[in-house]
Design a protein around this motif. Structure first.
Motif, mmCIF file in Angstrom:
data_model
loop_
_atom_site.group_PDB
_atom_site.id
_atom_site.type_symbol
_atom_site.label_atom_id
_atom_site.label_comp_id
_atom_site.label_asym_id
_atom_site.label_seq_id
_atom_site.Cartn_x
_atom_site.Cartn_y
_atom_site.Cartn_z
ATOM 1 N N HIS A 172 0.806 -1.226 0.000
ATOM 2 C CA HIS A 172 0.000 0.000 0.000
ATOM 3 C C HIS A 172 0.837 1.275 0.000
ATOM 4 N N GLN A 173 2.162 1.152 0.130
ATOM 5 C CA GLN A 173 3.028 2.326 0.090
ATOM 6 C C GLN A 173 4.121 2.108 -0.951
ATOM 7 N N VAL A 174 4.198 3.024 -1.893
ATOM 8 C CA VAL A 174 5.165 2.870 -2.973
ATOM 9 C C VAL A 174 5.994 4.145 -3.135
ATOM 10 N N LEU A 175 7.139 3.984 -3.779
ATOM 11 C CA LEU A 175 7.938 5.108 -4.230
ATOM 12 C C LEU A 175 7.746 5.176 -5.736
ATOM 13 N N SER A 176 7.190 6.283 -6.185
ATOM 14 C CA SER A 176 6.807 6.432 -7.587
ATOM 15 C C SER A 176 7.755 7.402 -8.271
ATOM 16 N N SER A 177 8.355 6.987 -9.402
ATOM 17 C CA SER A 177 9.379 7.808 -10.041
ATOM 18 C C SER A 177 9.196 7.872 -11.559
ATOM 19 N N VAL A 225 14.206 12.478 -20.120
ATOM 20 C CA VAL A 225 15.278 13.113 -20.878
ATOM 21 C C VAL A 225 14.627 13.964 -21.958
ATOM 22 N N PHE A 226 15.161 15.162 -22.202
ATOM 23 C CA PHE A 226 14.645 15.971 -23.313
ATOM 24 C C PHE A 226 15.728 16.886 -23.854
ATOM 25 N N PRO A 227 15.664 17.187 -25.135
ATOM 26 C CA PRO A 227 14.914 16.498 -26.192
ATOM 27 C C PRO A 227 15.564 15.136 -26.485
ATOM 28 N N ALA A 228 14.772 14.140 -26.843
ATOM 29 C CA ALA A 228 15.287 12.784 -27.001
ATOM 30 C C ALA A 228 16.306 12.675 -28.129
ATOM 31 N N ASP A 229 16.130 13.457 -29.212
ATOM 32 C CA ASP A 229 17.014 13.350 -30.367
ATOM 33 C C ASP A 229 18.355 14.054 -30.147
ATOM 34 N N ASN A 230 18.394 15.016 -29.232
ATOM 35 C CA ASN A 230 19.623 15.745 -28.918
ATOM 36 C C ASN A 230 19.588 16.138 -27.450
ATOM 37 N N PRO A 231 19.805 15.175 -26.558
ATOM 38 C CA PRO A 231 19.548 15.388 -25.125
ATOM 39 C C PRO A 231 20.312 16.568 -24.536
ATOM 40 N N ARG A 232 19.592 17.361 -23.770
ATOM 41 C CA ARG A 232 20.186 18.486 -23.041
ATOM 42 C C ARG A 232 20.073 18.285 -21.531
ATOM 43 N N TYR A 233 18.935 17.754 -21.079
ATOM 44 C CA TYR A 233 18.694 17.664 -19.640
ATOM 45 C C TYR A 233 18.021 16.342 -19.275
ATOM 46 N N THR A 234 18.402 15.837 -18.098
ATOM 47 C CA THR A 234 17.664 14.737 -17.481
ATOM 48 C C THR A 234 16.802 15.313 -16.354
ATOM 49 N N VAL A 235 15.658 14.685 -16.133
ATOM 50 C CA VAL A 235 14.741 15.085 -15.067
ATOM 51 C C VAL A 235 14.344 13.833 -14.308
ATOM 52 N N LEU A 236 14.572 13.824 -13.024
ATOM 53 C CA LEU A 236 14.154 12.696 -12.183
ATOM 54 C C LEU A 236 13.164 13.224 -11.154
ATOM 55 N N VAL A 237 11.954 12.685 -11.167
ATOM 56 C CA VAL A 237 10.906 13.081 -10.219
ATOM 57 C C VAL A 237 10.526 11.868 -9.394
ATOM 58 N N THR A 238 10.452 12.035 -8.080
ATOM 59 C CA THR A 238 10.079 10.956 -7.168
ATOM 60 C C THR A 238 9.007 11.440 -6.204
ATOM 61 N N LEU A 239 7.936 10.666 -6.075
ATOM 62 C CA LEU A 239 6.871 10.942 -5.112
ATOM 63 C C LEU A 239 6.873 9.839 -4.061
ATOM 64 N N ASP A 240 6.896 10.240 -2.806
ATOM 65 C CA ASP A 240 6.954 9.289 -1.697
ATOM 66 C C ASP A 240 5.544 8.991 -1.196
ATOM 67 N N ALA A 241 5.147 7.746 -1.349
ATOM 68 C CA ALA A 241 3.849 7.259 -0.868
ATOM 69 C C ALA A 241 2.670 8.062 -1.398
ATOM 70 N N PRO A 242 2.569 8.235 -2.728
ATOM 71 C CA PRO A 242 1.379 8.903 -3.275
ATOM 72 C C PRO A 242 0.157 7.993 -3.130
ATOM 73 N N LYS A 243 -1.010 8.596 -3.133
ATOM 74 C CA LYS A 243 -2.261 7.842 -2.991
ATOM 75 C C LYS A 243 -3.016 7.819 -4.324
ATOM 76 N N GLY A 244 -3.746 6.745 -4.532
ATOM 77 C CA GLY A 244 -4.620 6.700 -5.685
ATOM 78 C C GLY A 244 -5.801 7.633 -5.468
ATOM 79 N N ILE A 245 -6.229 8.317 -6.519
ATOM 80 C CA ILE A 245 -7.341 9.265 -6.444
ATOM 81 C C ILE A 245 -8.311 8.963 -7.580
ATOM 82 N N PRO A 246 -9.514 9.499 -7.531
ATOM 83 C CA PRO A 246 -10.494 9.186 -8.581
ATOM 84 C C PRO A 246 -9.983 9.429 -9.998
#
Length: 583
Positions: free
Chosen positions: A499-504, A508-529
């Protein structure tokens, strides 16, 4: 002989006076007679007297100075009270972002001290100070005033009004020391990057601690982070925490070419200007100090290792029926029902397919390449709050090799994932993450991690995850986002929680000529409607990353364009199509 003087004629109104027999006055002279003459003489006498008094005073002072200088009184010298030596004032340098925006600076203040050797009525002085400085503790102040020490601090960083009020008390034993107050104009926005100082202006966390000596020597520190980008990332994460009722979140934006960290956010955070906000949870850096089983984002590394091994081709196919190893059975969340190609395994996030690939290239090769991606050692980031990864020791068993392939059994920080992914997509060169700004073209040389061909293939595969797989909600028109979702069950009380997950989401963008990586992590998000009560990364972390990219791409000068990966490519397009069809 008696001489009779002739009386002056009386002055009678209406009667002309006879001519004055006195000789005429010489031109240019004024004769003063009578009352005026008397007043003038009195003024001259008083002026002469005052001048004499001042002359005597001056002579007496001069004589006394000579006497003190050449004939000091030994008893008086012994009884003299020396003035306390005040600490030397330091000038701590500023910390700025890459564009010169202030992140930490100083304000001039004064500190209140006392010479406790000459304090009279310490209880009264303490009570009077309490009226001016409500924060002080009377009992503790009395104790300090009775200490007998030549220099004791009573209160720091007084306002001008408070300093004026203390002066009005007229207590000779109280004095003021010039000081400086470290302030953070952006509040908590960069709290986990910049850190803070203690009451003596010494760095105790973050950049403030890592570069304490340099800052104290007056050398400013220019960071790689961007105030604009940081603000945008912070707002998106705050919105996602509220929307998905998450316990916390973290994000990293990194330049894939230089290793520079453009944004680093950890929530909850704290305001270094307000000590009451500095709880243990708020001060914990989830992006760099926290290490987690990151789940399926690790399949990016597993697939790159597979292609680099020479044993596995893009068209290789693997059985996706449940895989039993010793007493463990590996399943997929969504069964592929039959053999699957390498692209299908990544796009559909197959644990079984990933494990079978890893077992083919082996644990020794797997460990070596994870090390190339910087995942088996602590990051070299320039802050103290860096966590050490938890890596299985010894020779890796088959079950270890299998679970590591899909991001379980190994714990790393979000920053490490972002930095490793930069090496996967930037042409195959690993550069350590840094918080220090580089001059254009002044990036570290880096170390080869994978071949350019493998890097190109991975960019195409990760783009397909976004266009056809679980990362669809991260796509941003025009910015060609590539990436991978990851959902890992959290360990609670020594056991994996359903019932508790780490969601990530690793983007990478732009895929054809990468400039930046982005890593997003949510700690224990809940399901919503709106997510149909799902809490997996495709429903929360992916759209969060998409919002981040949409907000920051224009700030970073990335122009929207058509997606070349969606167009015919004679070199690799048919190969991808063939792999998907199993030809």
């Amino acid at each position: 002989m008696i001489i009779r003087r002739k009386a002056a004629p009386a002055i009678v109104p209406g009667i002309d006076l006879p001519p004055d027999p006195s000789p005429p006055a010489r031109p240019g002279l004024v004769r003063v007679e009578g009352t005026a003459k008397t007043a003038l003489e009195t003024g001259r006498n008083r002026l002469a007297f005052a001048g004499g008094v001042f002359l005597l005073l001056f002579l007496s002072v001069a004589v006394r100075l000579v006497d003190v200088a050449f004939h000091p009184n030994a008893d008086q010298v012994a009884r003299a009270v020396p003035q306390p030596e005040l600490p030397m004032k330091t000038v701590r340098a500023d910390i700025t972002d890459r564009n010169g925006m202030l992140l930490a600076t100083n304000l001039p203040t004064v500190n209140l001290y006392a010479d406790a050797r000459i304090v009279r009525e310490p209880e009264k002085v303490a009570r009077d100070l309490k009226e001016i400085l409500p924060e002080i503790d009377v009992a503790r102040t009395v104790e300090r005033l009775k200490s007998g020490q030549a220099f004791v601090y009573l209160h720091r960083h007084l306002t001008p009004a408070q300093q004026f009020a203390v002066n009005r008390l007229g207590v000779p034993a109280l004095g003021f020391e010039d000081g400086e107050l470290r302030v953070y104009p952006q509040g908590g926005l960069f709290a986990h990057v910049v850190g803070k100082t203690d009451i003596d202006n010494r760095g105790i966390s973050g950049i403030e601690k890592r570069f304490d000596d340099q800052l104290k020597d007056g050398q400013a520190v220019r960071l790689s982070v961007d105030l604009r980008v940081q603000t945008a990332v912070m707002r998106v994460l705050q919105d996602s925490i509220a929307t998905f009722k998450a316990e916390g979140a973290a994000a990293v934006v990194q330049d894939v070419r230089t290793g520079e960290v453009i944004s680093l956010v950890s929530l909850p955070d704290f305001d270094p200007n307000r000590p009451e906000t500095m709880t243990d949870d708020a001060m914990f850096n989830r992006a760099t100090l926290g290490v987690y089983e990151m789940g399926s984002v690790f399949k990016v590394f597993n697939t790159a290792i597979a292609l680099e091994s020479g044993k596995i081709q893009i068209s290789s196919r693997y059985d996706t029926s449940p895989l039993k190893i010793a007493n463990y059975t590996i399943h997929d969340l969504h069964s592929l029902k039959g053999p699957a190609s390498v692209p299908e395994i990544l796009i559909n996030s197959s644990n079984i397919g990933s494990a079978r690939m890893a077992l083919e290239f082996g644990g020794e090769f797997q460990h070596a390449y994870l090390d190339r991606f910087g995942l088996t050692r602590a990051s070299e980031l320039e802050i103290p709050e860096v966590g050490s990864p938890q890596v299985p020791s010894g020779n890796w068993s088959n079950i270890t090799v299998a679970t590591v392939s899909f991001g379980h059994g190994i714990s790393v920080s979000p920053l490490q994932v972002a930095t490793g992914a930069s090496a996967v997509v930037n042409g195959g060169v690993f550069r350590p993450a840094t918080l220090l700004a580089h001059a254009p073209g002044d990036a570290a040389p880096g170390v080869r991690a994978v071949s350019e061909r493998t890097s190109l293939m991975m960019r195409r595969l990760m783009r397909m995850v976004v266009t056809e797989g679980s990362g669809r909600k991260a796509d941003v028109p025009g910015y060609r986002v590539a990436g991978k979702t990851g959902t890992a069950e959290k360990v609670v009380n020594g056991r994996y929680s359903k019932h508790q997950v780490l969601s990530s989401f690793l983007g990478v963008f732009p895929a054809d000529n990468p400039r930046y990586t982005v890593l997003v992590t949510l700690d224990a998000p809940k399901g919503i409607p709106s997510t149909y009560n799902f809490a997996t990364a495709g429903w929360n972390a992916a759209p969060t990353a998409g919002k981040v990219i949409a907000a920051i791409a224009p700030m970073l000068g990335v122009e929207p364009a058509a997606d070349p990966f969606q167009q015919a490519d004679p070199k690799s397009g048919p190969l991808m199509v063939a792999a998907m069809k199993g030809n």
